[in-house]
Design an enzyme around this catalytic site. Sequence first.
Site, PDB file in Angstrom:
ATOM      1  N   LYS A 160       0.628   3.378   6.464  1.00  0.00           N
ATOM      2  CA  LYS A 160       0.549   4.055   7.767  1.00  0.00           C
ATOM      3  C   LYS A 160       1.542   3.492   8.782  1.00  0.00           C
ATOM      4  CE  LYS A 160      -3.612   6.531   7.125  1.00  0.00           C
ATOM      5  NZ  LYS A 160      -5.022   6.718   7.364  1.00  0.00           N
ATOM      6  N   ARG A 175      -8.658   3.153   0.638  1.00  0.00           N
ATOM      7  CA  ARG A 175      -7.943   4.350   0.162  1.00  0.00           C
ATOM      8  C   ARG A 175      -6.461   4.015   0.147  1.00  0.00           C
ATOM      9  NH1 ARG A 175      -5.282   8.639   2.458  1.00  0.00           N
ATOM     10  NH2 ARG A 175      -5.653  10.691   1.547  1.00  0.00           N
TER      11      ARG A 175
HETATM   12  N1  HH2 Z   1      -5.806   9.089   5.769  1.00  0.00           N
HETATM   13  C1  HH2 Z   1      -5.083  10.159   5.370  1.00  0.00           C
HETATM   14  C2  HH2 Z   1      -5.709  11.255   4.784  1.00  0.00           C
HETATM   15  N2  HH2 Z   1      -7.037  11.261   4.569  1.00  0.00           N
HETATM   16  N3  HH2 Z   1      -9.140  10.176   4.712  1.00  0.00           N
HETATM   17  C3  HH2 Z   1      -9.889   9.119   5.099  1.00  0.00           C
HETATM   18  N4  HH2 Z   1     -11.209   9.105   4.880  1.00  0.00           N
HETATM   19  N5  HH2 Z   1      -9.317   8.022   5.708  1.00  0.00           N
HETATM   20  C4  HH2 Z   1      -7.978   7.972   5.965  1.00  0.00           C
HETATM   21  O1  HH2 Z   1      -7.532   6.965   6.547  1.00  0.00           O
HETATM   22  C5  HH2 Z   1      -7.160   9.074   5.574  1.00  0.00           C
HETATM   23  C6  HH2 Z   1      -7.793  10.182   4.940  1.00  0.00           C
HETATM   24  C7  HH2 Z   1      -3.594  10.169   5.556  1.00  0.00           C
HETATM   25  O2  HH2 Z   1      -2.902   9.586   4.458  1.00  0.00           O
HETATM   26  P1  HH2 Z   1      -2.108  10.354   3.232  1.00  0.00           P
HETATM   27  O3  HH2 Z   1      -3.051  11.054   2.339  1.00  0.00           O
HETATM   28  O4  HH2 Z   1      -1.252   9.401   2.566  1.00  0.00           O
HETATM   29  O5  HH2 Z   1      -1.206  11.411   3.903  1.00  0.00           O
HETATM   30  P2  HH2 Z   1      -1.467  12.948   4.075  1.00  0.00           P
HETATM   31  O6  HH2 Z   1      -2.233  13.089   5.337  1.00  0.00           O
HETATM   32  O7  HH2 Z   1      -0.100  13.506   4.163  1.00  0.00           O
HETATM   33  O8  HH2 Z   1      -2.207  13.459   2.900  1.00  0.00           O
END
Ligand code: HH2
Length: 282
Positions: free
Chosen positions: A219, A254
Site C-alpha cells: 500500500k 491479506r
Molecule cells: N485492500 C484492498 C482490497 N480489498 N479488503 C480488505 N478486507 N482489507 C484490505 O485492506 C483490502 C481489501 C486493496 O488491495 P489490492 O487488492 O491489492 O488492490 P485492488 O483494490 O486493486 O484489488
Amino acid sequence: MNARPPSIVRPKVMGIVNATPDSFSDGGRFLAPAAALEHARRLIADGADLLDVGAESTRPGAEPVSAETEIERIAPLIAALRQETDIPISVDTMKPDVARAAMAAGATIWNDVTALRHSPASLSAAADLGCDVVLMHMQGQPRTMQSEPVYADVVGEVTTFLAERAAAALAAGVARERIWLDPGIGFGKHPIQHNLPLLAQLGRIVALGFPVLLGASRKAFIGALDGGAPADRRLGGSVAAALAGAAAGVAAVRVHDVRETVQALAIQHAISQAALAASPNR
Ligand code: HH2
C-alpha cells in the site's frame, strides 16, 4: 528485565487473487481466468491459508464494475479452485448478488470493504448466506476516498465504526463467530497521518473481540515512507506491516507475497517461542 515476553500467535495468510484489469499492484496480469487460476495455485503452493478473489478494483480512482461483470470474472475461477483445493475462499465484493454467486461457486467468506453498507440488502444477505463476513472501515467511496480524508481521532473513530458495524451485523442475524473486522489501511486515510496510528494501535481493534484482518500489502504508505517506492518495490514494508499485525494479535493478513510473508511470520513466531522458553517467569 524479568518481564515475560509476548507469545506471538502466527496469523493466517490470505493470498490476493485479482481478477481485475486495473488492480494497482498486479497491473491486471491475472485477468484471464487461466492466469488467475495459475496464480492462485502458486499462492497455495507458497503456503496461503486462505484466498481472496476480487474482480472490482478498489484502487483510488478506479471505475465501478457491474455485478454481471464481477460474477463473470469470479464465479468460474472460484468454482475451478473449489475443484482442486479445500482452503477457504473469500470474495472481495461490495455487492450482495456477487457474494451470493461466489458462495454458490464455493466461497465461504464475504470480504466487504463497505462493511455491508453498499446495498440496503447487504446485511440480510450476509445473514441468509451464513458465510463469514469481513467488515472493513472506509471513509468515503473508492473513487474519491483519498482526496481529503479527515479524522479528529482516527483510531478511535475506526474502532467505534467497526464496533457499530459488528453490532449491526449481529442485529441482522449474522452469527457472532462469522464476523471479522478490518481497519481498512489506505481506504480514505492519509498514507502516514492516518495509516501509521492505526498500525501502531491495532490492539484496540483486536480488543473488540472479533478476529481482525489486516491488509497493508504494497500500500501507498510504504511508498510514502520509502522515497516513493512503486507498488512492486514494497515487499520489505509489506512484510514489516504483517509482522506488526502479528505482534498486535491480528488473525489474518491479506498479502500479495505469500511465500515471503509466511516465512517472516514463521521466524517471528519461532523467535517469540524461544524468548518465552528463556523467560525466567515461565
Ligand atoms: N485492500 C484492498 C482490497 N480489498 N479488503 C480488505 N478486507 N482489507 C484490505 O485492506 C483490502 C481489501 C486493496 O488491495 P489490492 O487488492 O491489492 O488492490 P485492488 O483494490 O486493486 O484489488
